[in-house]
Design an enzyme around this catalytic site. Structure first.
Site, PDB file in Angstrom:
ATOM      1  N   ASP A   1      -1.416  -0.646  -2.342  1.00  0.00           N
ATOM      2  CA  ASP A   1      -0.806   0.253  -1.863  1.00  0.00           C
ATOM      3  C   ASP A   1       0.202  -0.113  -0.416  1.00  0.00           C
ATOM      4  O   ASP A   1      -0.405  -1.342   0.282  1.00  0.00           O
ATOM      5  CB  ASP A   1      -2.455   0.954  -1.256  1.00  0.00           C
ATOM      6  CG  ASP A   1      -2.856   1.227  -2.060  1.00  0.00           C
ATOM      7  OD1 ASP A   1      -2.889   1.771  -3.192  1.00  0.00           O
ATOM      8  OD2 ASP A   1      -4.776   0.974  -1.698  1.00  0.00           O
TER       9      ASP A   1
HETATM   10  N1  URA Z   1      -7.363  -1.014  -4.957  1.00  0.00           N
HETATM   11  C1  URA Z   1      -6.989  -0.371  -3.986  1.00  0.00           C
HETATM   12  O1  URA Z   1      -7.691   0.158  -3.069  1.00  0.00           O
HETATM   13  N2  URA Z   1      -5.359  -0.424  -3.408  1.00  0.00           N
HETATM   14  C2  URA Z   1      -4.718  -1.328  -3.764  1.00  0.00           C
HETATM   15  O2  URA Z   1      -3.356  -1.938  -2.928  1.00  0.00           O
HETATM   16  C3  URA Z   1      -5.102  -2.575  -4.947  1.00  0.00           C
HETATM   17  C4  URA Z   1      -6.771  -2.000  -5.668  1.00  0.00           C
END
Ligand code: URA
Length: 251
Positions: free
Chosen positions: A103
């Site tokens: 993310d």
């Molecule tokens: N799970 C998430 O919620 N965010 C990420 O960036 C990776 C795994």
């Protein structure tokens, strides 16, 4: 193969830019400056550097980026900064793409490659490449989280997760380590939301048997060797040992 051809296939520079750089003495072959663009090089035998950076001769490139916050893992999201902007031009091959996603607000290990087959292997749920996340929760860890995750969480939209291993970090009340074998959208955040908490910080610290190199500074990247890639695909990191490295000692 000509030197400018070799570099053009392995960097984002145009043949014209490369010819100018070569003329200015920015390229070396086996340590010696070469100013002729048509110099013959053998990808598997010669060591070619551009601007002091080694340009691997291999067919495919595997780059590990220590992703900072604020960058998206896709190549072209209008108005967003892409992780590709953090790859030096000497390493940025034309088809280099992030493998899976972190993310925008997540940090840590992000693999980029131009090897489409390997990218598929890492992402596919059946390949079981384990991903390890160090998280900081907004509220204290609660008894029962580990059991819920181990049973397979059901997310707010009804999606069923595979069983996952999670444990709190000793010496803290909000930090935890979680290992997933799949990668649903915002999965870790949504798993803890379903458990009634909130993930404030998330960093990926290992993939398969490959841990984040300690000296890889945030926003920088390194080229992975074939051995590193195999470790990532075919091994697992020991969960208990990784958890131990996160342990905080009270002073
Ligand atoms: N799970 C998430 O919620 N965010 C990420 O960036 C990776 C795994």
């Amino acid at each position: 193969m000509r030197l400018d051809q070799f570099l053009s296939a392995r960097t984002m520079y145009s043949r014209r830019e490369l010819r100018q750089m070569i003329q200015k003495g920015k390229a070396t072959v086996d340590g010696a400056v070469v100013r002729k663009a048509d110099q013959h090089v053998q990808p598997d035998e010669n060591t070619v550097c551009l601007n002091g950076r080694h340009i691997p001769g291999d067919q495919y490139l595997y780059v590990l980026l220590h992703k900072p916050k604020g960058y998206v893992s896709s190549a072209d999201e209008p108005g967003q900064k892409s992780v590709l902007e953090l790859v030096p031009p000497e390493l940025c091959r034309k088809d280099l793409r992030p493998v899976g996603r972190l993310d925008k607000d997540s940090t840590g290990m992000l693999l980029l490659t131009d090897d489409g087959q390997l990218a598929h292997q890492v992402i596919a749920a059946r390949s079981h490449v384990a991903k390890y996340y160090h998280i900081v929760l907004a509220r204290p860890w609660e008894d029962g989280y580990a059991e819920k995750m181990a049973e397979g969480m059901v997310l707010a939209d009804g999606a069923q997760c595979l069983p996952a291993k999670a444990a709190p970090v000793e010496g803290t009340d909000r930090e935890a380590l979680i290992c997933l074998h799949e990668g649903k959208y915002h999965q870790v955040r949504r798993m803890f939301a379903a458990a009634g908490n909130h993930v404030a910080e998330l960093a990926r610290i290992a993939m398969g048997g490959l841990e984040m190199p300690q000296d890889l500074e945030i926003s920088t990247c390194c080229v992975l060797s074939e051995k590193d890639v195999q470790k990532m695909l075919n091994c697992e990191t020991n969960f208990a040992s990784l958890l131990q490295t996160l342990k905080k000692h009270s002073s």
